[in-house]
Design an enzyme around this catalytic site. Structure first.
Site, short mmCIF file in Angstrom:
data_model
loop_
_atom_site.label_atom_id
_atom_site.label_comp_id
_atom_site.label_asym_id
_atom_site.label_seq_id
_atom_site.Cartn_x
_atom_site.Cartn_y
_atom_site.Cartn_z
CE LYS A 299 -2.63 10.38 -7.76
NZ LYS A 299 -3.73 9.61 -7.59
NE ARG B 239 -6.54 13.02 -3.67
CZ ARG B 239 -6.28 11.88 -3.72
NH1 ARG B 239 -7.22 10.94 -3.62
NH2 ARG B 239 -5.11 11.23 -3.55
NE ARG C 41 -2.51 0.81 -5.85
CZ ARG C 41 -2.87 2.14 -5.84
NH1 ARG C 41 -1.91 2.85 -6.79
NH2 ARG C 41 -3.74 2.73 -5.40
NE ARG D 296 -3.89 2.60 -0.94
CZ ARG D 296 -3.66 3.62 -1.86
NH1 ARG D 296 -2.57 3.96 -2.57
NH2 ARG D 296 -4.50 4.45 -2.04
NE ARG E 79 -8.48 5.14 -3.84
CZ ARG E 79 -7.62 4.39 -4.15
NH1 ARG E 79 -7.84 3.26 -4.31
NH2 ARG E 79 -6.41 4.93 -4.60
P1 AMP Z 1 -4.18 8.36 -2.49
O1 AMP Z 1 -3.16 7.42 -1.68
O2 AMP Z 1 -3.79 9.73 -2.98
O3 AMP Z 1 -5.08 7.55 -3.39
O4 AMP Z 1 -5.15 8.68 -1.06
C1 AMP Z 1 -5.79 7.79 -0.39
C2 AMP Z 1 -6.83 8.55 0.37
O5 AMP Z 1 -6.50 9.56 1.07
C3 AMP Z 1 -7.87 9.29 -0.50
O6 AMP Z 1 -8.98 8.15 -1.13
C4 AMP Z 1 -8.68 10.16 0.35
O7 AMP Z 1 -9.57 9.48 1.14
C5 AMP Z 1 -7.24 10.58 1.19
N1 AMP Z 1 -6.96 11.72 0.64
C6 AMP Z 1 -5.47 11.95 -0.10
N2 AMP Z 1 -5.20 13.03 -0.45
C7 AMP Z 1 -6.29 13.95 -0.18
C8 AMP Z 1 -6.84 15.14 -0.41
N3 AMP Z 1 -5.97 16.13 -1.15
N4 AMP Z 1 -7.92 15.69 0.05
C9 AMP Z 1 -8.80 14.84 0.61
N5 AMP Z 1 -8.61 13.58 0.94
C10 AMP Z 1 -7.44 12.98 0.43
#
Ligand code: AMP
Length: 214
Positions: free
Chosen positions: A16, A90, A125, A158, A169
């Site tokens: 993404k 999400r 990653r 990360r 996740r």
């Molecule tokens: P990502 O980089 O998109 O995988 O996001 C990393 C983390 O941020 C996720 O595992 C959640 O803890 C938090 N996060 C990101 N977007 C959202 C969302 N729309 N709703 C809730 N938590 C989010």
């Protein structure tokens, strides 16, 4: 058909962030990554920063109360501009919140990928905190080992890309995020792209099916 408001959906590791960056750079979209925004808040030495950092580290979702209004406001501020949303909404309640507030996506790009592939990708990653670039030890190595091509900063793994958190996740994705496909599918805006392939091939497919590039 106008394509001003795009959402990119997929499991963690589906590509993404990488593909959203291409869309932003090559088609003039503003990339809104909820993960990047929340990680920035999490790095601040405040009560809310610490709260969000703990949630991200555990691989859980930040509660709607903390983010719904914030994202709606930033989307509204960008009204009239082309935006690509990556990571928000999400879960169903977030998508419903946007719909109730008359925020509608023109297209939802769904990157379909297997758990096996995702596990392989995330386990290698590497991320650059400042530039936001991501690399992969095998599939997309930086020119100089451990260093970002763009900013020259040191690459890191990360916190939530560690194996224990990745599993969590992924299960959160299946339970909370996959239902969005039905929600947006019923509105006829979902465009599915096979994301099992290499980054370049997926990008070519996106250009062809979303932007109708010949
Ligand atoms: P990502 O980089 O998109 O995988 O996001 C990393 C983390 O941020 C996720 O595992 C959640 O803890 C938090 N996060 C990101 N977007 C959202 C969302 N729309 N709703 C809730 N938590 C989010």
């Amino acid at each position: 058909m106008a394509l001003d408001k795009l959402l990119i959906l997929g499991a963690p590791g589906s590509g993404k962030g990488t593909q959203a960056k291409f869309i932003a750079d090559q088609y003039g979209y503003k990339h809104i990554s909820s993960g990047d925004i929340l990680r920035k808040t999490a790095s601040e030495d405040t009560e809310i920063g610490r709260q969000i950092a703990a949630i991200i580290k555990a691989g859980e979702l930040v509660p709607d109360e903390l983010i719904n209004q914030m994202f709606l406001n930033s989307f509204k501020q960008l009204e009239g501009k082309k935006i690509i949303c990556d990571g928000y909404p999400r879960k169903l309640s977030q998508a419903e919140f946007l719909a109730e507030n008359n925020f509608v996506f023109d297209a939802v790009i769904y990157l379909n990928v297997s758990l096996e592939e995702v596990t392989d990708r995330i386990s290698g990653r590497l991320t650059a905190k400042i530039s936001g670039e991501t690399y992969h030890i095998k599939h997309r190595p930086p020119k100089v080992e451990g260093v970002c091509d763009v900013s020259g900063e040191k690459l890191i793994i990360r916190e939530d890309d560690k194996p224990e958190t990745v599993k969590k996740r992924y299960s959160v994705y299946l339970k909370e995020t996959e239902p969005l496909l039905e929600f947006y599918g019923s509105k006829g805006v979902v465009i599915e792209v096979d994301s099992e392939k290499s980054i370049d091939v997926v990008w070519k497919d996106i250009e062809r099916v979303v932007f109708k590039k010949k």
